[in-house]
Design a protein around this motif. Structure first.
Motif, PDB file in Angstrom:
ATOM      1  N   GLN A 281     -37.401 -23.830  38.910  1.00  0.00           N
ATOM      2  CA  GLN A 281     -36.862 -24.963  39.652  1.00  0.00           C
ATOM      3  C   GLN A 281     -35.359 -25.055  39.392  1.00  0.00           C
ATOM      4  OE1 GLN A 281     -38.748 -28.669  38.769  1.00  0.00           O
ATOM      5  NE2 GLN A 281     -37.531 -29.817  40.242  1.00  0.00           N
ATOM      6  N   VAL A 282     -34.585 -25.211  40.458  1.00  0.00           N
ATOM      7  CA  VAL A 282     -33.132 -25.285  40.342  1.00  0.00           C
ATOM      8  C   VAL A 282     -32.721 -26.739  40.187  1.00  0.00           C
ATOM      9  CG1 VAL A 282     -30.936 -24.737  41.429  1.00  0.00           C
ATOM     10  CG2 VAL A 282     -32.904 -23.225  41.767  1.00  0.00           C
ATOM     11  N   GLN A 283     -31.801 -26.969  39.276  1.00  0.00           N
ATOM     12  CA  GLN A 283     -31.255 -28.311  39.070  1.00  0.00           C
ATOM     13  C   GLN A 283     -29.743 -28.260  39.169  1.00  0.00           C
ATOM     14  OE1 GLN A 283     -32.972 -29.262  35.196  1.00  0.00           O
ATOM     15  NE2 GLN A 283     -34.411 -30.642  36.197  1.00  0.00           N
ATOM     16  N   LEU A 284     -29.149 -29.385  39.568  1.00  0.00           N
ATOM     17  CA  LEU A 284     -27.705 -29.541  39.600  1.00  0.00           C
ATOM     18  C   LEU A 284     -27.303 -30.509  38.499  1.00  0.00           C
ATOM     19  CD1 LEU A 284     -26.993 -29.854  43.441  1.00  0.00           C
ATOM     20  CD2 LEU A 284     -26.910 -27.805  42.011  1.00  0.00           C
ATOM     21  N   LEU A 285     -26.367 -30.095  37.668  1.00  0.00           N
ATOM     22  CA  LEU A 285     -25.918 -30.931  36.565  1.00  0.00           C
ATOM     23  C   LEU A 285     -24.439 -31.221  36.732  1.00  0.00           C
ATOM     24  CD1 LEU A 285     -26.573 -32.330  33.920  1.00  0.00           C
ATOM     25  CD2 LEU A 285     -26.002 -30.193  32.727  1.00  0.00           C
ATOM     26  N   GLU A 286     -24.114 -32.497  36.856  1.00  0.00           N
ATOM     27  CA  GLU A 286     -22.732 -32.908  37.070  1.00  0.00           C
ATOM     28  C   GLU A 286     -22.069 -33.291  35.750  1.00  0.00           C
ATOM     29  OE1 GLU A 286     -24.247 -35.061  41.162  1.00  0.00           O
ATOM     30  OE2 GLU A 286     -24.435 -35.869  39.136  1.00  0.00           O
ATOM     31  N   SER A 287     -20.762 -33.152  35.722  1.00  0.00           N
ATOM     32  CA  SER A 287     -19.965 -33.619  34.591  1.00  0.00           C
ATOM     33  C   SER A 287     -18.629 -34.105  35.129  1.00  0.00           C
ATOM     34  CB  SER A 287     -19.780 -32.519  33.551  1.00  0.00           C
ATOM     35  OG  SER A 287     -19.113 -31.401  34.116  1.00  0.00           O
ATOM     36  N   GLY A 288     -17.937 -34.881  34.325  1.00  0.00           N
ATOM     37  CA  GLY A 288     -16.681 -35.464  34.752  1.00  0.00           C
ATOM     38  C   GLY A 288     -16.875 -36.901  35.171  1.00  0.00           C
ATOM     39  N   GLY A 289     -15.957 -37.434  35.902  1.00  0.00           N
ATOM     40  CA  GLY A 289     -16.021 -38.834  36.279  1.00  0.00           C
ATOM     41  C   GLY A 289     -15.475 -39.715  35.183  1.00  0.00           C
ATOM     42  N   GLY A 290     -15.542 -41.024  35.399  1.00  0.00           N
ATOM     43  CA  GLY A 290     -15.048 -41.970  34.426  1.00  0.00           C
ATOM     44  C   GLY A 290     -14.157 -43.008  35.063  1.00  0.00           C
ATOM     45  N   LEU A 291     -13.325 -43.608  34.220  1.00  0.00           N
ATOM     46  CA  LEU A 291     -12.433 -44.680  34.658  1.00  0.00           C
ATOM     47  C   LEU A 291     -10.997 -44.182  34.663  1.00  0.00           C
ATOM     48  CD1 LEU A 291     -11.832 -47.698  35.260  1.00  0.00           C
ATOM     49  CD2 LEU A 291     -11.753 -48.041  32.776  1.00  0.00           C
ATOM     50  N   VAL A 292     -10.287 -44.454  35.746  1.00  0.00           N
ATOM     51  CA  VAL A 292      -8.899 -44.020  35.863  1.00  0.00           C
ATOM     52  C   VAL A 292      -8.123 -45.074  36.645  1.00  0.00           C
ATOM     53  CG1 VAL A 292      -9.298 -42.725  38.007  1.00  0.00           C
ATOM     54  CG2 VAL A 292      -7.430 -42.050  36.494  1.00  0.00           C
ATOM     55  N   GLN A 293      -6.832 -45.156  36.390  1.00  0.00           N
ATOM     56  CA  GLN A 293      -5.990 -46.081  37.147  1.00  0.00           C
ATOM     57  C   GLN A 293      -5.645 -45.492  38.508  1.00  0.00           C
ATOM     58  OE1 GLN A 293      -2.623 -46.963  34.583  1.00  0.00           O
ATOM     59  NE2 GLN A 293      -3.608 -48.845  33.882  1.00  0.00           N
ATOM     60  N   ALA A 294      -5.348 -46.355  39.429  1.00  0.00           N
ATOM     61  CA  ALA A 294      -4.929 -45.909  40.755  1.00  0.00           C
ATOM     62  C   ALA A 294      -3.745 -44.967  40.641  1.00  0.00           C
ATOM     63  CB  ALA A 294      -4.572 -47.103  41.623  1.00  0.00           C
TER      64      ALA A 294
END
Length: 120
Positions: A1-14
């Motif tokens: 079974q294939v899975q997608l694993l994400e990383s990154g994201g978070g809080l950042v200022q404009a």
């Protein structure tokens, strides 16, 4: 079974930048188009960007010129570089992929989602 694993994201200022990465794992025979969707609270899930197996990128008008998508076919990864972020980019971002030859809106693989929050 294939899975997608994400990383990154978070809080950042404009005006800041973030990078999202997504890796496919499992027994992979073929990965077609890969891309990213996002969903803000109370809104529908929208397509942000996608990239063909040949590396041709496509962007929604709302992110064109600010976001850049790329993929590594050897490692089955897709990356979204997000620059000049705006508060309206705040959303949960989902990695998507199609194991067949179909378009991105027929994706049959989805990541779990990663939160991106842009403060003003």
């Amino acid at each position: 079974q294939v899975q997608l694993l994400e990383s990154g994201g978070g809080l950042v200022q404009a005006g800041g930048s973030l990078r999202l990465s997504c890796a496919a794992s499992g027994i992979i025979f073929r990965i077609g188009v890969m891309g990213w969707y996002r969903q803000a609270p109370g809104k529908q899930r929208d397509l942000v960007a996608w990239v063909t197996t040949g590396g041709m990128p496509h962007y929604s008008d709302s992110v064109k010129g600010r976001f850049f998508i790329s993929r590594d076919n050897i490692n089955n990864t897709v990356t979204l570089e997000m620059n000049s972020l705006k508060p309206e980019d705040t959303a949960v971002y989902y990695c998507a992929a199609n194991q067949g030859p179909g378009p991105i809106d027929r994706s049959d693989l989805w990541g779990q989602g990663t939160q991106v929050t842009v403060s003003s």
